[in-house]
Scaffold this active site. Structure first.
Site, short mmCIF file in Angstrom:
data_model
loop_
_atom_site.label_atom_id
_atom_site.label_comp_id
_atom_site.label_asym_id
_atom_site.label_seq_id
_atom_site.Cartn_x
_atom_site.Cartn_y
_atom_site.Cartn_z
N GLY A 1 21.36 61.44 -3.15
CA GLY A 1 20.63 62.48 -3.88
C GLY A 1 21.10 63.86 -3.48
O GLY A 1 22.19 64.01 -2.93
N ASN A 2 20.33 64.87 -3.79
CA ASN A 2 20.65 66.23 -3.35
C ASN A 2 19.36 67.02 -3.18
O ASN A 2 18.28 66.52 -3.47
CB ASN A 2 21.64 66.90 -4.32
CG ASN A 2 21.07 67.06 -5.71
OD1 ASN A 2 20.14 67.83 -5.90
ND2 ASN A 2 21.60 66.30 -6.66
N TYR A 3 19.48 68.24 -2.70
CA TYR A 3 18.30 69.01 -2.29
C TYR A 3 17.59 69.75 -3.43
O TYR A 3 16.67 70.52 -3.17
CB TYR A 3 18.70 70.03 -1.23
CG TYR A 3 19.10 69.43 0.09
CD1 TYR A 3 18.19 68.66 0.82
CD2 TYR A 3 20.37 69.62 0.61
CE1 TYR A 3 18.55 68.11 2.03
CE2 TYR A 3 20.74 69.08 1.82
CZ TYR A 3 19.83 68.32 2.53
OH TYR A 3 20.18 67.77 3.72
N SER A 4 18.02 69.56 -4.67
CA SER A 4 17.37 70.28 -5.77
C SER A 4 15.87 69.96 -5.82
O SER A 4 15.47 68.80 -5.78
CB SER A 4 18.02 69.88 -7.10
OG SER A 4 17.29 70.42 -8.17
N ALA B 1 20.58 69.39 -11.15
CA ALA B 1 21.70 69.18 -10.22
C ALA B 1 22.09 67.71 -10.33
O ALA B 1 21.61 66.86 -9.57
CB ALA B 1 21.26 69.53 -8.81
#
Ligand code: C5P
Length: 211
Positions: A22-25, A90
Site C-alpha cells: 500500500g502507500n501512505y495516502s 495514489a
C-alpha cells in the site's frame, strides 16, 4: 450542474490473504474535493481506495474499491457519464504477479515477490475521454518536480496538474494542510501558499470548467 468523477486514497495490492502493498495516502485531499464539488451543487462519483474517512452528502455517490485494477474498472465504467474527472488517488504502480492463496510462512531465505505494472488509470482516461470532458491529475514528486509533472500532464492528457512536493513540510500524506502549484497545459503556472485541504480543494474547484 456538472457530474464529476473523483478518485481518492491509496490502493492495496494483495500479496496473500493477510498482506498487501500500500502507500501512505490518507484520501483527505480527494474527500475535500468531493465535499467542495458537492457543496457547490455538483454531482460527485467518489471512487475511493481503503481510507479511514467518512463522507455524507446527498450529491456524493461513494464507491469503495481496494486494488488498482478494481479502481480502473469502476473509473472506466463511470467516466463516459461524467463531465470530467479529478484523479487524486495514489494508485499503486506495481502489483504482485501471483497472489498466494495461503498466508506465506517465514523462511530463512530472502523472499522475492515479482511485481507487474498496474494499468495507468489516468492515461487510459486521457486516451478515451471526449474532447469536452475535463481531466485533472495530481503529481507528488521528490525531485525535478515541475519537469516531471509537466511530462505527466502531457502523457496522460490532463488539462492541468496539481503538484504537491514532499519537500514541503506540512503538505501531503496525512496532514490537513497542503501546498500546491498548478501547472496548466497552456503553460501557465500558479503557486499557492500553505492552506487547509478544504481551502486547497476550493482553489482547485474554482479552476474547473464546470457547467
Ligand atoms: O505517474 P504518477 O502516478 O505519479 O501520476 C500521478 C497521477 O496519475 C495522479 O493523478 C494519479 O491519480 C494518476 N494515476 C492513475 N493510475 C495509475 C497511476 C497514477 O490514475 N496507475
Amino acid at each position: 450542474m456538472s457530474k464529476i468523477l473523483i478518485t481518492a486514497g491509496p490502493t492495496y495490492e494483495r500479496i496473500d490473504p493477510v498482506r498487501f502493498i500500500g502507500n501512505y495516502s490518507s484520501g483527505k485531499m480527494g474527500f475535500a474535493l468531493a465535499q467542495s464539488c458537492a457543496e457547490a451543487g455538483h454531482e460527485v462519483i467518489l471512487i475511493s481506495g481503503p481510507v479511514q474517512l467518512q463522507i455524507n452528502h446527498a450529491n456524493i455517490q461513494r464507491i469503495d474499491v481496494e486494488s488498482a485494477s478494481q479502481m480502473y474498472e469502476v473509473v472506466m465504467q463511470h467516466m463516459p457519464h461524467c463531465n470530467g474527472a479529478i484523479l487524486c488517488a495514489a494508485v499503486a504502480d506495481f502489483t504482485p504477479i501471483v497472489v498466494s492463496e495461503k498466508k506465506m510462512k517465514r523462511e530463512k531465505e530472502n523472499l522475492v515477490i515479482e511485481l507487474k505494472p498496474t494499468q495507468d488509470i489516468a492515461a487510459a482516461v486521457g486516451k478515451s475521454k471526449r474532447d469536452e470532458q475535463f481531466l485533472v491529475g495530481f503529481a507528488l514528486e521528490t525531485n525535478d518536480e515541475e519537469q516531471n509533472a509537466l511530462g505527466k500532464m502531457q502523457r496522460k492528457g490532463f488539462d492541468f496538474i496539481v503538484l504537491n512536493s514532499l519537500n514541503d513540510a506540512q503538505a501531503c500524506f496525512g496532514y490537513d494542510t497542503n501546498k500546491i502549484t498548478i501547472l496548466h497545459k497552456d503553460g501557465r503556472k500558479e503557486e499557492f501558499p500553505l492552506k487547509t485541504k478544504k481551502e486547497v480543494a476550493a482553489d482547485i474547484v474554482a479552476k474547473l470548467p464546470l457547467i
